[in-house]
Design a protein around this motif. Sequence first.
Motif, mmCIF file in Angstrom:
data_model
loop_
_atom_site.group_PDB
_atom_site.id
_atom_site.type_symbol
_atom_site.label_atom_id
_atom_site.label_comp_id
_atom_site.label_asym_id
_atom_site.label_seq_id
_atom_site.Cartn_x
_atom_site.Cartn_y
_atom_site.Cartn_z
ATOM 1 N N LEU A 14 0.745 -1.228 0.005
ATOM 2 C CA LEU A 14 0.057 -0.099 0.003
ATOM 3 C C LEU A 14 1.048 1.290 -0.037
ATOM 4 N N ARG A 15 1.871 1.314 0.947
ATOM 5 C CA ARG A 15 2.735 2.495 0.876
ATOM 6 C C ARG A 15 3.532 2.545 -0.506
ATOM 7 N N GLY A 16 3.846 1.536 -1.113
ATOM 8 C CA GLY A 16 4.518 1.611 -2.456
ATOM 9 C C GLY A 16 3.575 2.227 -3.412
ATOM 10 N N LEU A 17 2.158 1.765 -3.367
ATOM 11 C CA LEU A 17 1.475 2.470 -4.336
ATOM 12 C C LEU A 17 1.173 3.737 -4.358
ATOM 13 N N VAL A 18 1.038 4.273 -2.898
ATOM 14 C CA VAL A 18 0.687 5.790 -2.857
ATOM 15 C C VAL A 18 2.142 6.511 -3.059
ATOM 16 N N MET A 19 3.293 5.824 -3.001
ATOM 17 C CA MET A 19 4.381 6.498 -3.382
ATOM 18 C C MET A 19 4.462 6.970 -4.875
ATOM 19 N N ILE A 20 4.116 5.688 -5.494
ATOM 20 C CA ILE A 20 3.955 5.969 -7.153
ATOM 21 C C ILE A 20 3.088 6.933 -7.201
ATOM 22 N N ILE A 21 1.775 7.116 -6.797
ATOM 23 C CA ILE A 21 0.851 8.030 -7.156
ATOM 24 C C ILE A 21 1.379 9.394 -6.867
ATOM 25 N N TYR A 310 13.822 7.614 0.865
ATOM 26 C CA TYR A 310 14.808 7.646 -0.251
ATOM 27 C C TYR A 310 14.023 8.061 -1.569
ATOM 28 N N PHE A 311 12.891 7.356 -1.744
ATOM 29 C CA PHE A 311 12.072 7.569 -2.920
ATOM 30 C C PHE A 311 11.577 9.007 -3.208
ATOM 31 N N TYR A 312 11.060 9.384 -1.911
ATOM 32 C CA TYR A 312 10.846 10.786 -2.095
ATOM 33 C C TYR A 312 11.515 11.757 -2.501
ATOM 34 N N PHE A 313 12.736 11.838 -1.586
ATOM 35 C CA PHE A 313 13.798 12.817 -1.988
ATOM 36 C C PHE A 313 14.228 12.620 -3.718
ATOM 37 N N VAL A 314 14.622 11.489 -3.746
ATOM 38 C CA VAL A 314 15.143 11.167 -5.247
ATOM 39 C C VAL A 314 14.217 11.639 -6.409
ATOM 40 N N HIS A 315 13.069 11.518 -6.370
ATOM 41 C CA HIS A 315 11.944 11.476 -7.076
ATOM 42 C C HIS A 315 11.572 13.001 -7.371
ATOM 43 N N VAL A 316 11.695 13.695 -6.382
ATOM 44 C CA VAL A 316 11.292 15.246 -6.623
ATOM 45 C C VAL A 316 12.589 15.799 -7.119
ATOM 46 N N PHE A 317 13.882 15.580 -6.734
ATOM 47 C CA PHE A 317 15.029 16.023 -7.486
ATOM 48 C C PHE A 317 14.979 15.763 -8.994
ATOM 49 N N VAL A 318 14.610 14.279 -9.273
ATOM 50 C CA VAL A 318 14.788 13.945 -10.661
ATOM 51 C C VAL A 318 13.650 14.686 -11.286
ATOM 52 N N ILE A 319 12.696 14.873 -10.941
ATOM 53 C CA ILE A 319 11.340 15.556 -11.583
ATOM 54 C C ILE A 319 11.885 16.961 -11.874
ATOM 55 N N HIS A 320 12.127 17.706 -10.796
ATOM 56 C CA HIS A 320 12.596 18.963 -10.802
ATOM 57 C C HIS A 320 13.754 19.333 -11.957
ATOM 58 N N ALA A 321 14.734 18.293 -11.914
ATOM 59 C CA ALA A 321 15.848 18.496 -13.034
ATOM 60 C C ALA A 321 15.271 18.199 -14.375
ATOM 61 N N ILE A 367 9.747 4.266 -13.614
ATOM 62 C CA ILE A 367 10.668 2.938 -14.358
ATOM 63 C C ILE A 367 11.992 3.191 -14.053
ATOM 64 N N LEU A 368 12.631 4.517 -14.299
ATOM 65 C CA LEU A 368 13.921 5.107 -14.001
ATOM 66 C C LEU A 368 14.408 4.892 -12.827
ATOM 67 N N LEU A 369 13.807 5.109 -11.782
ATOM 68 C CA LEU A 369 14.299 5.046 -10.257
ATOM 69 C C LEU A 369 14.136 3.736 -9.863
ATOM 70 N N TYR A 370 13.352 2.535 -10.145
ATOM 71 C CA TYR A 370 13.138 1.256 -9.764
ATOM 72 C C TYR A 370 14.474 0.690 -9.626
ATOM 73 N N PRO A 371 15.533 0.470 -10.602
ATOM 74 C CA PRO A 371 16.602 -0.178 -10.145
ATOM 75 C C PRO A 371 17.330 0.032 -8.774
ATOM 76 N N SER A 372 17.448 1.435 -8.560
ATOM 77 C CA SER A 372 18.219 2.062 -7.384
ATOM 78 C C SER A 372 17.469 1.813 -6.163
ATOM 79 N N CYS A 373 15.966 1.777 -6.191
ATOM 80 C CA CYS A 373 15.279 1.533 -5.130
ATOM 81 C C CYS A 373 15.373 0.305 -4.560
ATOM 82 N N LYS A 374 15.282 -0.756 -5.855
ATOM 83 C CA LYS A 374 15.490 -2.202 -5.152
ATOM 84 C C LYS A 374 16.855 -2.318 -4.697
#
Length: 392
Positions: A14-21, A310-321, A367-374
């Motif tokens: 559930l947490r993973g689903l809402v993180m992706i959303i 980890y996903f929260y901080f990385v995905h915001v940085f990547v989206i902004h970049a 999809i791009l962030l999946y490998p590093s998250c894993k």
Amino acid sequence: MQIKTKRIESIDILRGLVMIIMALDHTRDYFHYSSFLGDPTNMETTTPFLFFTRFITNFCAPVFVFLAGTSAFLYGTNKSKSELSKFLLTRGLWLILLEITLNNLIWTFDFTHDKIIFQVIWAIGFSMVCLSFLIYLPKKVILIIGIMLVAGHNLLDGIVFEGTSFKSVVWYLLHQQERLPLYPFKLAVFHYPVIPWIGLMVLGYCFGTFYKKKFDVTIRKKWLLILGLGSIALFFIIRGINVYGNLLPWSVQKNTTFTILSFFNVTKYPPSLAYLLITMGPSLLFLYAIENYKNRATNFLLVFGRVPLYFYFVHVFVIHAFAIIGILIFGGNWHDLIGDGSGWSLNLVNYGYSLFIVYVVWMSIVILLYPSCKKYMIYKANNKDKWWLSYL
């Protein structure tokens, strides 16, 4: 690689689903053509698809905060109260520090730090600090406090402060969304007033009882069904009466579709009772449905659910970049996407892309962030002896 963990998979799914959303909402923030200077819930300017895109992301923050409380309870099952309290206090203060420093930086890319935004990481951190003291109370008292804060905080909606006095700023942090110049910052944005978030985390803490070791699964599923359906039913009752439970009442619009949108247009800042009922109800039903359910999709969601910070901080940085790269490629001034103390540039009135592009970018980033998250998930699971990982 084999992963050894005692974590509860349904909660992480559930947490993973809402993180992706959540990543969809943040992609819309930086890529959609009306995001910086418009409101996707404005009945005068929105479309059903845009409203839906915003509405589904309403689930993210409540589930994130609620499950943080549940995780705190489960973390404390083999700890003393003092050990759990110390952990919650120090991790809460750590999250507040990350909000003020790192999170503000990746959202704005403003190294002058002229603007400070109190967002969800702040709300979680402050709620953890409060929970670190509340856990010493009897469980029934903790539950009552949680219900009172969630169900009763809308009674405070009529209290409105103005200005930059100490009393006003405290109230902005507690219950009133506000943005204003506040020394030493050119702009302070009180985006996540904390009173209802504290209540929600407290309820999440109490909810953790259902996931104690050897707790009867049948009883847990029964309560998930009762609480999930009950929350949804209560939402329709409260919203239908249209007197209490949301900062703004719904109203008849230009057609039936937009009247329905108005009905579901619930207040997030601070989260109203109606908002929390319609987000947490379906989330509890999802936990009911996902119990012992496992396939490739749930395995995919599991990865993001086990590395949320980890996903929260990385995905915001990547989206902004990526947004800055996009404006450089397709024409425009990259500095317009720097959120300095004066706010976002008015030049952004003509900036942005269609919702189709937003969805494409969103899926690409996930999809791009999946490998590093894993990789990070595996590292955390196999290095539980490293105490500092529990803070990340």
